[in-house]
Design an enzyme around this catalytic site. Structure first.
Site, short mmCIF file in Angstrom:
data_model
loop_
_atom_site.label_atom_id
_atom_site.label_comp_id
_atom_site.label_asym_id
_atom_site.label_seq_id
_atom_site.Cartn_x
_atom_site.Cartn_y
_atom_site.Cartn_z
N GLU A 1 0.82 -1.22 0.00
CA GLU A 1 0.00 0.00 0.00
C GLU A 1 0.86 1.27 0.00
O GLU A 1 0.54 2.25 0.68
CB GLU A 1 -0.97 -0.03 1.19
CG GLU A 1 -2.29 0.66 0.96
CD GLU A 1 -2.63 0.80 -0.51
OE1 GLU A 1 -2.98 -0.20 -1.12
OE2 GLU A 1 -2.54 1.93 -1.05
C1 LIG Z 1 1.96 -9.79 0.42
C2 LIG Z 1 1.79 -8.68 -0.57
C3 LIG Z 1 0.51 -8.23 -0.88
C4 LIG Z 1 0.33 -7.21 -1.83
N1 LIG Z 1 -0.93 -6.82 -2.19
C5 LIG Z 1 -1.08 -5.98 -3.25
C6 LIG Z 1 -2.38 -5.70 -3.77
O1 LIG Z 1 -3.40 -6.18 -3.28
N2 LIG Z 1 -2.46 -4.89 -4.87
C7 LIG Z 1 -1.37 -4.33 -5.45
O2 LIG Z 1 -1.52 -3.62 -6.42
N3 LIG Z 1 -0.13 -4.56 -4.95
C8 LIG Z 1 0.04 -5.37 -3.88
N4 LIG Z 1 1.29 -5.63 -3.39
C9 LIG Z 1 2.44 -4.94 -3.97
C10 LIG Z 1 2.95 -3.85 -3.05
O3 LIG Z 1 2.05 -2.79 -3.01
C11 LIG Z 1 4.36 -3.47 -3.52
O4 LIG Z 1 5.21 -4.51 -3.09
C12 LIG Z 1 4.83 -2.13 -2.97
O5 LIG Z 1 4.09 -1.10 -3.52
C13 LIG Z 1 6.32 -1.87 -3.23
O6 LIG Z 1 6.64 -2.11 -4.57
P1 LIG Z 1 7.87 -3.09 -4.91
O7 LIG Z 1 7.67 -4.32 -4.11
O8 LIG Z 1 7.91 -3.23 -6.38
O9 LIG Z 1 9.13 -2.40 -4.36
P2 LIG Z 1 10.02 -1.31 -5.13
O10 LIG Z 1 9.13 -0.27 -5.69
O11 LIG Z 1 10.96 -1.99 -6.04
O12 LIG Z 1 10.82 -0.70 -3.91
C14 LIG Z 1 11.97 -1.33 -3.32
C15 LIG Z 1 12.58 -0.36 -2.31
O13 LIG Z 1 12.98 0.83 -2.98
C16 LIG Z 1 12.34 1.97 -2.43
N5 LIG Z 1 11.97 2.88 -3.52
C17 LIG Z 1 11.30 2.61 -4.64
N6 LIG Z 1 11.13 3.72 -5.38
C18 LIG Z 1 11.69 4.73 -4.70
C19 LIG Z 1 11.83 6.14 -4.92
N7 LIG Z 1 11.32 6.73 -5.99
N8 LIG Z 1 12.47 6.87 -3.98
C20 LIG Z 1 12.98 6.28 -2.87
N9 LIG Z 1 12.87 4.98 -2.61
C21 LIG Z 1 12.23 4.20 -3.50
C22 LIG Z 1 11.11 1.44 -1.71
O14 LIG Z 1 10.68 2.30 -0.66
C23 LIG Z 1 11.61 0.09 -1.22
O15 LIG Z 1 12.28 0.22 -0.01
C24 LIG Z 1 1.47 -6.62 -2.42
C25 LIG Z 1 2.76 -7.05 -2.07
C26 LIG Z 1 2.91 -8.08 -1.17
C27 LIG Z 1 4.31 -8.55 -0.86
#
Ligand SMILES: Cc1cc2nc3c(=O)[nH]c(=O)nc-3n(C[C@H](O)[C@H](O)[C@H](O)COP(=O)(O)OP(=O)(O)OC[C@H]3O[C@@H](n4cnc5c(N)ncnc54)[C@H](O)[C@@H]3O)c2cc1C
Length: 617
Positions: A452
């Site tokens: 989220e």
């Molecule tokens: C169990 C689970 C349930 C989920 N449920 C849903 C759901 O129902 N619907 C849905 O759409 N998604 C869902 N997600 C996805 C979730 O919302 C994403 O995992 C989350 O938004 C982070 O994206 P990412 O995992 O790609 O991490 P990334 O975006 O790759 O981020 C990795 C790290 O880099 C940092 N980072 C990334 N971009 C920046 C920036 N611009 N500046 C500074 N730091 C940055 C982040 O803070 C993080 O620490 C779920 C994920 C999990 C694991």
């Protein structure tokens, strides 16, 4: 006891009542026409009903469902045993629709009470509660923005639990960077489109609890601009729905896989493929393309509050389990009897360090609960005043909701993990092994700071957008309330010195805020973003200290003025004063230290060469 019947759910109803009715005086909402059909008695009755449901149905499923998880077989996900019956019962009770407006077919109860119900449900079984939580969010989204014909089709079955809901943003290469999504939509006719693409990690993405699943999918219409400006929102059902509302043929949405993960094992996290057979039907929400992010934010803001609530809920039950264990586990003798070799063994709750851990957990849980209910009451007042045509008052309350949302999401989710970690520490080795509940709580809690919008995304939202809300008025209203409290209670007999410390910390926060503005004005964007998360931490700690001290003032008054109260009541109020003092003396100084860090402008994390992190690649 068999695995299936283990029930570790614990909640503190007295503490919930205090926050709702003594601190935030939620009963006053019933004076507003929007809520006047409700009464405190009715609210108490539904809370008791929810408590019973959590104790008898949801709690006993939490442990076994964690062990068994969900299963994907022949393209269909099965939720753990017992979930289908629990789902049916939940919707018979009507609890998910407590705060849904009457216009959409709900009870139109206060959101402040909704959050108390949700706290119990997520404490009893966080994974289970995600299925109905997402349905609630999708329902509100459809109810607010969808075309009338789509409301007719989808709303009623979502209210009764025949249809469930999801939110589909994430894609393998587009997590935090939602604007990079590549799911496509091609217009067929009217608001009907064909959808093509893959969404990953979709919570409740597939299951067998409901007859149908309504996916809320972000996609880009062909030819739309790149980035978030070109995103539209679609209703994509798992099964097509006929015009008479009956379920039609399977839509072209398939579940490619479900994740094996650290926690919330009973919540299916699915990879969904749309349109592999060129037959995936989706319906644009509303009649305008490219406003999908604006619409989705309705669901996302709600979901951010819900994730904060999950943190509060899981931390609350973890704390109460650790407390129960500390009262029973005998180990060592009292430090006061250190000269006596025959001194009896005592329960670990008698050891200073265990008391410190318990009080840290207690104060944080109470602080989170206050924070969530404070925000929720602002939601209620915003709605109630808008209904009465008092738009200035409504805007004030909506501004506080906007400001507090990233704080609720990030603070409660971060602290949930810390509280669960302290709960494990309190149990010692018993907490690390799987015979006790706290290891599950710890695993479940980790996701809250990630999904989220990661907590850094929340911090960016706070600093870059929310602090400037209504040209800075939201922040000055927030600061004004705090200053007024400090001026009024600096000489309070119970917590005067702590209130003074709060005032001093708020001053330091203001200075730190000035430094952040400087970084912004000097276009030092790397430094600005470096200090967003620390600033959110500071503002959260100060907000929580304010909330706890406000509660302590009320508790002290109640403790000293009413001499007819039972010993339990006396102790309850004394406990509230102790937790506020503890928080102000043990936690608040950390906020002051962080303000110094922000002002220092330290650039080590920015200037270190990439290879300086390690020469290992
Ligand atoms: C169990 C689970 C349930 C989920 N449920 C849903 C759901 O129902 N619907 C849905 O759409 N998604 C869902 N997600 C996805 C979730 O919302 C994403 O995992 C989350 O938004 C982070 O994206 P990412 O995992 O790609 O991490 P990334 O975006 O790759 O981020 C990795 C790290 O880099 C940092 N980072 C990334 N971009 C920046 C920036 N611009 N500046 C500074 N730091 C940055 C982040 O803070 C993080 O620490 C779920 C994920 C999990 C694991």
């Amino acid at each position: 006891m068999s695995e299936a019947s283990l029930n570790y759910f614990k909640t503190d109803l007295r503490s919930l009542e205090f926050t709702l009715f003594e601190q935030y005086r939620v009963q006053e909402l019933f004076d507003h026409p929007y809520f006047s059909h409700m009464s405190k008695d009715e609210v108490t009755a539904i809370m008791e009903q929810c408590y019973r449901f959590c104790t008898e149905v949801l709690g006993p499923l939490n442990h076994s469902a964690d062990r068994k998880g969900c299963v994907l077989e022949n393209g269909q996900v099965r939720a753990p045993e017992g979930f289908r019956a629990a789902w049916k019962k939940l919707y018979e009770l009507g609890i998910p629709n407590f705060a849904v407006s009457m216009e959409l077919g709900g009870f139109q109860g206060p959101f402040s009470v909704h959050v108390a119900l949700q706290e119990m449900l997520s404490a009893a079984n966080c994974s289970f509660n995600m299925y109905s939580g997402l349905t609630y969010g999708a329902l509100e989204l459809v109810g607010e923005f969808a075309l009338e014909k789509d409301k007719q089709k989808f709303l009623e079955p979502m209210l009764t639990g025949r249809f469930a809901g999801t939110m589909c943003l994430s894609e393998p290469h587009a997590g935090s960077d939602v604007g990079a999504l590549t799911t496509r939509a091609v217009r067929v006719e009217g608001n009907k489109y064909k959808i093509y693409g893959t969404k990953c990690w979709i919570s409740a993405g597939d299951h067998d609890l409901a007859e149908n699943i309504v996916h809320m999918v972000l996609a880009r219409v062909e030819g739309a601009p790149q980035g978030t400006k070109g995103i539209s929102l679609f209703i994509v059902p798992k099964y097509k729905v006929n015009d008479d509302g009956s379920i039609g043929e399977r839509n072209d949405v398939t579940t490619a896989s479900i994740e094996h993960k650290l926690g919330i094992n009973a919540s299916a996290t699915a990879v969904l493929n749309f349109g592999e057979e060129d037959n995936c039907e989706g319906f644009l929400v509303g009649d305008t393309e490219n406003v999908g992010m604006k619409h989705m934010f309705r669901m996302m803001n709600g979901a951010r509050i819900t994730v904060g609530l999950q943190g509060l809920a899981v931390a609350g039950t973890a704390y109460l389990n650790a407390l129960a264990y500390a009262r029973e586990r005998l180990q060592g003798s009292s430090v006061k009897a250190f000269k006596d070799p025959d001194a009896p063994r005592v329960a670990i709750i008698e050891h200073s360090d265990v008391r410190r851990m318990l009080l840290e957990m207690k104060s944080k849980v109470e602080g989170m609960r206050g924070l969530v209910v404070k925000l929720a009451k602002h939601v209620d007042l915003s709605v109630a005043y808008r209904h009465e045509g008092k738009h200035d008052e409504a805007d004030y309350h909506q501004g506080q909701v906007d400001l507090l949302t990233p704080i609720v999401k990030a603070y409660c989710s971060d602290q949930a993990f810390r509280v669960c970690e302290l709960a494990v520490q309190t149990y010692g080795g018993a907490g690390y092994v799987k015979d006790h509940p706290v290891e599950q709580y710890l695993r479940d809690a980790k996701i809250f700071s990630i999904y989220e919008g990661t907590n850094h995304i929340q911090a960016l939202d706070l600093v870059v957008r929310k602090l400037r809300g209504r040209s800075g008025r939201d922040l000055s209203d927030f600061a004004g309330n705090l200053t007024e409290f400090v001026q009024k209670h600096s000489n309070d007999p119970a917590v005067g010195p702590e209130v003074v410390a709060l005032g001093a910390a708020a001053q330091k926060m203001q200075d730190a805020g000035q430094s952040i503005i400087q970084y912004m004005m000097q276009s030092k964007l790397d430094q600005l973003t470096l200090f967003c998360s620390p600033f959110l931490e500071v503002m959260s700690n100060i907000t929580v200290a304010h909330i706890l001290l406000e509660a302590a003032v009320l508790a002290e008054e109640a403790r000293t003025q009413d001499d007819r109260q039972s010993q339990a009541e006396f102790d309850f109020y004394a406990g509230r004063v102790a937790s506020a003092r503890f928080f102000a003396n043990f936690m608040l100084p950390q906020a002051v230290a962080t303000c110094r860090t922000i002002k220092s402008g330290d650039r080590s994390a920015l200037d270190i060469p990439d290879r300086g992190f390690s020469t290992v690649w």
